[in-house]
Design a protein around this motif. Sequence first.
Motif, PDB file in Angstrom:
ATOM      1  N   GLY A 270      60.540  20.896  47.327  1.00 21.34           N
ATOM      2  CA  GLY A 270      60.527  21.183  45.908  1.00 21.34           C
ATOM      3  C   GLY A 270      61.756  22.135  45.388  1.00 21.34           C
ATOM      4  O   GLY A 270      62.307  21.638  44.156  1.00 21.34           O
ATOM      5  N   ALA A 271      61.770  23.121  45.986  1.00 26.27           N
ATOM      6  CA  ALA A 271      62.969  23.973  45.576  1.00 26.27           C
ATOM      7  C   ALA A 271      64.575  23.377  45.966  1.00 26.27           C
ATOM      8  O   ALA A 271      65.227  23.539  44.942  1.00 26.27           O
ATOM      9  N   ALA A 272      64.435  22.688  46.984  1.00 24.95           N
ATOM     10  CA  ALA A 272      65.762  22.017  47.193  1.00 24.95           C
ATOM     11  C   ALA A 272      66.044  20.928  46.151  1.00 24.95           C
ATOM     12  O   ALA A 272      67.205  20.666  45.699  1.00 24.95           O
ATOM     13  N   GLU A 299      67.658  27.424  47.287  1.00 21.39           N
ATOM     14  CA  GLU A 299      67.228  25.752  47.839  1.00 21.39           C
ATOM     15  C   GLU A 299      66.163  25.821  48.672  1.00 21.39           C
ATOM     16  O   GLU A 299      65.469  24.774  48.854  1.00 21.39           O
ATOM     17  N   TYR A 300      65.889  27.043  49.259  1.00 19.67           N
ATOM     18  CA  TYR A 300      64.779  26.878  50.323  1.00 19.67           C
ATOM     19  C   TYR A 300      63.397  27.458  49.719  1.00 19.67           C
ATOM     20  O   TYR A 300      62.399  27.151  50.331  1.00 19.67           O
ATOM     21  N   ALA A 312      56.724  29.807  46.414  1.00 18.39           N
ATOM     22  CA  ALA A 312      56.587  28.721  45.728  1.00 18.39           C
ATOM     23  C   ALA A 312      57.932  27.637  46.339  1.00 18.39           C
ATOM     24  O   ALA A 312      58.780  28.302  46.862  1.00 18.39           O
ATOM     25  N   GLY A 313      57.856  26.484  46.519  1.00 15.16           N
ATOM     26  CA  GLY A 313      58.881  25.674  46.957  1.00 15.16           C
ATOM     27  C   GLY A 313      58.546  24.116  47.054  1.00 15.16           C
ATOM     28  O   GLY A 313      59.412  23.113  47.512  1.00 15.16           O
ATOM     29  N   LYS A 314      57.165  23.992  47.436  1.00 13.36           N
ATOM     30  CA  LYS A 314      56.787  22.496  48.123  1.00 13.36           C
ATOM     31  C   LYS A 314      56.989  21.555  46.905  1.00 13.36           C
ATOM     32  O   LYS A 314      57.232  20.367  47.176  1.00 13.36           O
ATOM     33  N   VAL A 319      57.622  25.595  41.246  1.00 14.89           N
ATOM     34  CA  VAL A 319      58.861  26.484  41.112  1.00 14.89           C
ATOM     35  C   VAL A 319      58.764  26.870  39.630  1.00 14.89           C
ATOM     36  O   VAL A 319      58.757  27.902  39.301  1.00 14.89           O
ATOM     37  N   TYR A 320      58.585  25.770  38.748  1.00 15.59           N
ATOM     38  CA  TYR A 320      58.821  26.122  37.454  1.00 15.59           C
ATOM     39  C   TYR A 320      57.369  26.690  36.946  1.00 15.59           C
ATOM     40  O   TYR A 320      57.814  27.950  36.092  1.00 15.59           O
ATOM     41  N   ARG A 321      56.625  26.506  37.282  1.00 12.64           N
ATOM     42  CA  ARG A 321      55.095  27.017  36.863  1.00 12.64           C
ATOM     43  C   ARG A 321      55.028  28.557  37.429  1.00 12.64           C
ATOM     44  O   ARG A 321      54.654  29.371  36.415  1.00 12.64           O
TER      45      ARG A 321
END
Length: 592
Positions: A270-272, A299-300, A312-314, A319-321
């Motif tokens: 998700g982050a990427a 991006e990681y 967060a990142g999946k 990420v936004y939340r």
Amino acid sequence: MKNREIAELLYETADIMEFQQIEWKPRAYRRAAQNIENLGEDIEKVYERKEKKGLTEIPGIGEAIADHIAEYLETGKVKKFEDLKGKAPSGTTELMEIRGLGAKKTKRLADELKIKTVSDLKAAVNAHRIRRLEGFGERSEENIARALRNYEKSHSRMALGKALPLAEEIIFVLKTSLKTSLKTELGSKTPKIDLSKLIYTGSLRRLKETIGDIDILAEAEGEQVGKVMDAFVSLPAVGQVVSKGNTRSSVILKEGPEVDLRVVPPESYGAALQYFTGSKEHNIELRNIAQREGYKLSEYGLYEKASGKHVAGKSEEEVYRKLGLEYIVPELRENRGEIKAAIKKTLPKLIDAGDLRGDFHLHTDYSEGRASLETMVKKAETIGYEYIAVTDHSRSQRIAHGMEIDTLKAQWDEIEKLSKRFRMKILRGSEVEILKDGSLDYPDEVLKKLDIVVGAVHSGFSSTEREMTGRIVTALENRHLDILAHPSGKLLGKREAYAADFGTVFETAAANGKVMEINSQPSRLDLNDELILRAKEYGLKFCISTDSHSVSDLASMRYGLGQARRGWLEKEDVVNTYPYSRLKEVFKKLRD
């Protein structure tokens, strides 16, 4: 599918034939190319199923062209075409792609100034050699210089209408390849590759008018990363492998653009996706917010700055939340106020494909369209539209086979007959030329009988800003005009927008209750997002139309929809989301 490949080959051959002054054949080859583009099925499958006979059943393809297509499908080349290319100066077809340089001018430039390539042309323009040729002059040289700049700009970036189908095709073929190899290798085991997460990113995902390279993201881990990379660099469309690595590989396609593939593990996907979608300006602002909140964003993933913990990142939503924002759709990520709106939870609910009920800009073979009125109506009804407007060109557009009044009335008769057979409302319309003085191309007694009048400028693009603004304003003050078509007049990579004071244009349109068209033709995308945002400030309503010239063009609605979403438009802003009962209030001439 090889449809696009073969169509481009036929177009190129037609250009070379025209250059060599072979009179009637170029037209036949271009007609065949158009029909192959609009075929709707894989020409290879047609050939496999029915061989040459199947090819000749395609409109516009006779025995000779069918032979050439069969030869290409069998061998990957056509000897006759190779011979023709050999006789033409290198660079001829590339020169003829530059607007205003047809076969005759290209031949004169080659014969008299030894201009054989785009580089030669650029040097001749800079040295002011073209203006010295009889029949050219300073104005012609300036026009060529402008067209050359547009050509270079368009060839450094790819139009959305070409990039998006190409990216979708690459991803489809890559998924198919991976499914096959994984099934063979793993049997009933669950693979560590989520094929639903193979997605294009970058400016393409944000649906910008033009893009640079195509960027693709995949999720995989362990030994399966290598499987993804192997499948990617082995794609049939790949012409050159630039690099191959554990997390990123780059290739150049046979068709030209570079494609980058990045593979990330599930915890970073998700982050990427957020990072590589961009825009750069949007990402900078997000990183600033992360820093203020005590995080580090890359991006990681999103990490706590103090402890380094991954929080967060999946998924992008995660990420936004975590940053305290509403999820921001890709089309809005340009740092134009979307982050402030996401913090306040006031992001617009953007128009979606399912909101659209009709199309107000369709051409048929009454003018320059390539399908009959009935064929276009049938296809529009299968899409599920509630209404369409048939808008063939008016009489002054002779190059587009504009309709005289008698022909227009004959079309009305056919519309009346078809209206009894189809549930969909078929509206009597016309794309009426806005003449140089701002008047419309049909008299009032004809215009008032049309359900929808779509006004358009197709000439005088070199007019001054004052002249063009006056011309459009006069038309907008005409009570019979309903919609201003492709309002800026641009053609992507070929023609810049004409000089006009769009503030005055939008103000006049709003004062007179006119609708601004968002033209979905991939070569236009007019209005674009920036002008949509400006027009919306004046309280204007919009319509998203395809300007279809064939059945296949009806599918281009998604490109105009993308620009509408980039322009922050909601369902209420777009009149072809309204039910027919409400639409009659917008276009008061409409009658049941």
